[in-house]
Design a protein around this motif. Structure first.
Motif, short mmCIF file in Angstrom:
data_model
loop_
_atom_site.label_atom_id
_atom_site.label_comp_id
_atom_site.label_asym_id
_atom_site.label_seq_id
_atom_site.Cartn_x
_atom_site.Cartn_y
_atom_site.Cartn_z
N LYS A 1 1.25 -1.23 -0.11
CA LYS A 1 0.24 -0.13 -0.32
C LYS A 1 1.21 0.99 0.10
O LYS A 1 0.56 2.51 -0.63
CB LYS A 1 -1.11 0.27 1.36
CG LYS A 1 -2.09 0.87 1.16
CD LYS A 1 -2.41 0.92 2.46
CE LYS A 1 -3.47 2.15 3.42
NZ LYS A 1 -4.23 1.88 4.55
N ASN A 2 2.05 1.11 0.60
CA ASN A 2 2.97 2.27 0.83
C ASN A 2 3.55 1.88 -0.23
O ASN A 2 5.05 3.05 -0.60
CB ASN A 2 4.15 2.09 2.36
CG ASN A 2 2.79 2.95 3.32
OD1 ASN A 2 2.81 3.68 3.48
ND2 ASN A 2 2.77 1.35 3.90
N ASN A 3 3.65 1.60 -1.36
CA ASN A 3 4.07 1.14 -2.70
C ASN A 3 5.76 1.42 -2.09
O ASN A 3 6.83 1.61 -2.15
CB ASN A 3 4.27 2.70 -3.76
CG ASN A 3 2.94 2.18 -4.25
OD1 ASN A 3 2.56 1.74 -4.29
ND2 ASN A 3 2.09 4.02 -3.92
N LEU A 4 5.92 0.06 -1.68
CA LEU A 4 8.08 -0.36 -1.05
C LEU A 4 8.60 -1.43 -1.38
O LEU A 4 7.23 -1.94 -1.01
CB LEU A 4 7.69 0.21 0.55
CG LEU A 4 7.42 0.85 1.53
CD1 LEU A 4 7.66 0.88 3.00
CD2 LEU A 4 9.02 2.54 0.90
N THR A 5 9.12 -1.59 -1.86
CA THR A 5 9.66 -3.26 -2.26
C THR A 5 10.17 -3.32 -0.91
O THR A 5 10.42 -2.36 0.31
CB THR A 5 11.54 -2.88 -2.95
OG1 THR A 5 12.17 -1.94 -2.92
CG2 THR A 5 10.32 -2.59 -3.83
N GLN B 1 13.31 -4.24 -0.31
CA GLN B 1 14.48 -3.62 -0.30
C GLN B 1 14.62 -2.44 0.24
O GLN B 1 15.02 -1.94 1.16
CB GLN B 1 15.18 -3.84 -1.38
CG GLN B 1 16.88 -2.53 -1.43
CD GLN B 1 17.36 -3.79 -0.83
OE1 GLN B 1 18.63 -4.09 -1.52
NE2 GLN B 1 18.83 -3.58 0.21
N ALA B 2 13.30 -1.77 0.08
CA ALA B 2 13.27 -0.03 0.14
C ALA B 2 13.45 -0.19 1.83
O ALA B 2 13.44 0.53 2.52
CB ALA B 2 12.50 0.36 -0.24
N LEU B 3 11.81 -1.09 2.25
CA LEU B 3 11.29 -0.76 3.65
C LEU B 3 13.43 -1.65 4.05
O LEU B 3 12.51 -1.31 4.94
CB LEU B 3 10.42 -2.30 3.44
CG LEU B 3 10.16 -2.39 5.51
CD1 LEU B 3 8.82 -0.99 5.52
CD2 LEU B 3 8.56 -3.56 5.06
N SER B 4 13.30 -2.48 3.72
CA SER B 4 14.96 -3.27 4.77
C SER B 4 16.12 -1.71 4.69
O SER B 4 16.42 -1.87 6.28
CB SER B 4 15.40 -4.34 3.87
OG SER B 4 17.06 -4.43 4.17
N ASN B 5 16.01 -1.25 3.90
CA ASN B 5 16.84 0.31 4.20
C ASN B 5 16.18 0.96 4.62
O ASN B 5 17.13 1.64 6.05
CB ASN B 5 16.77 0.75 2.88
CG ASN B 5 18.05 -0.30 1.81
OD1 ASN B 5 17.95 -1.15 2.32
ND2 ASN B 5 17.69 0.41 0.69
N ILE B 6 14.89 1.36 5.30
CA ILE B 6 14.25 2.64 6.22
C ILE B 6 14.23 1.76 7.36
O ILE B 6 14.71 2.43 8.60
CB ILE B 6 12.86 2.62 5.76
CG1 ILE B 6 12.80 3.25 4.47
CG2 ILE B 6 12.05 3.57 6.71
CD1 ILE B 6 11.97 3.04 4.04
N SER B 7 14.32 0.08 7.55
CA SER B 7 13.59 -0.18 9.04
C SER B 7 15.28 -0.57 9.35
O SER B 7 15.34 -1.72 10.92
CB SER B 7 12.38 -1.37 8.65
OG SER B 7 13.48 -2.71 8.30
N ASN B 8 15.89 -0.86 8.65
CA ASN B 8 17.59 -1.76 9.37
C ASN B 8 17.46 -2.70 9.70
O ASN B 8 17.71 -3.29 10.77
CB ASN B 8 18.06 -1.10 10.84
CG ASN B 8 19.23 -1.39 10.85
OD1 ASN B 8 20.19 -2.05 9.68
ND2 ASN B 8 20.03 -1.31 11.78
#
Length: 85
Positions: free
Chosen positions: A14-18, A20-27
């Motif tokens: 829903k937030n258009n996150l892959t 990879q992107a969520l991994s980068n943001i959330s660590n």
């Protein structure tokens, strides 16, 4: 089925996150995120739930309650055991 995995995946998409992107943001590693979404991790860490709830704008308490809904039989048996003592 683990409700947390379904919720996390729906909100990530829903937030258009892959992943990879969520991994980068959330660590949190891509592997761990994928396992969480696909019910490969049965008891998701509270720290991870907190991070993801903030990033994906999900109520943390709601996610925590969903985590315990995974093992309703275990909780019933535990409560029943202590109540009978």
């Amino acid at each position: 089925m683990n409700k947390i995995g379904k919720i996390l995946k729906q909100e990530r998409l829903k937030n258009n996150l892959t992943l990879q992107a969520l991994s980068n943001i959330s660590n949190i590693s891509i592997s761990t995120l994928s396992k969480m979404e696909n019910d490969k991790i049965r008891n998701v860490s509270s720290v991870y739930l907190y991070r993801l709830s903030n990033i994906l704008n999900i109520d943390y308490e709601y996610l925590t309650r969903q985590r315990w809904d995974i093992f309703p039989t275990f909780l019933y048996e535990r409560n029943h055991k202590f109540a009978s003592k």
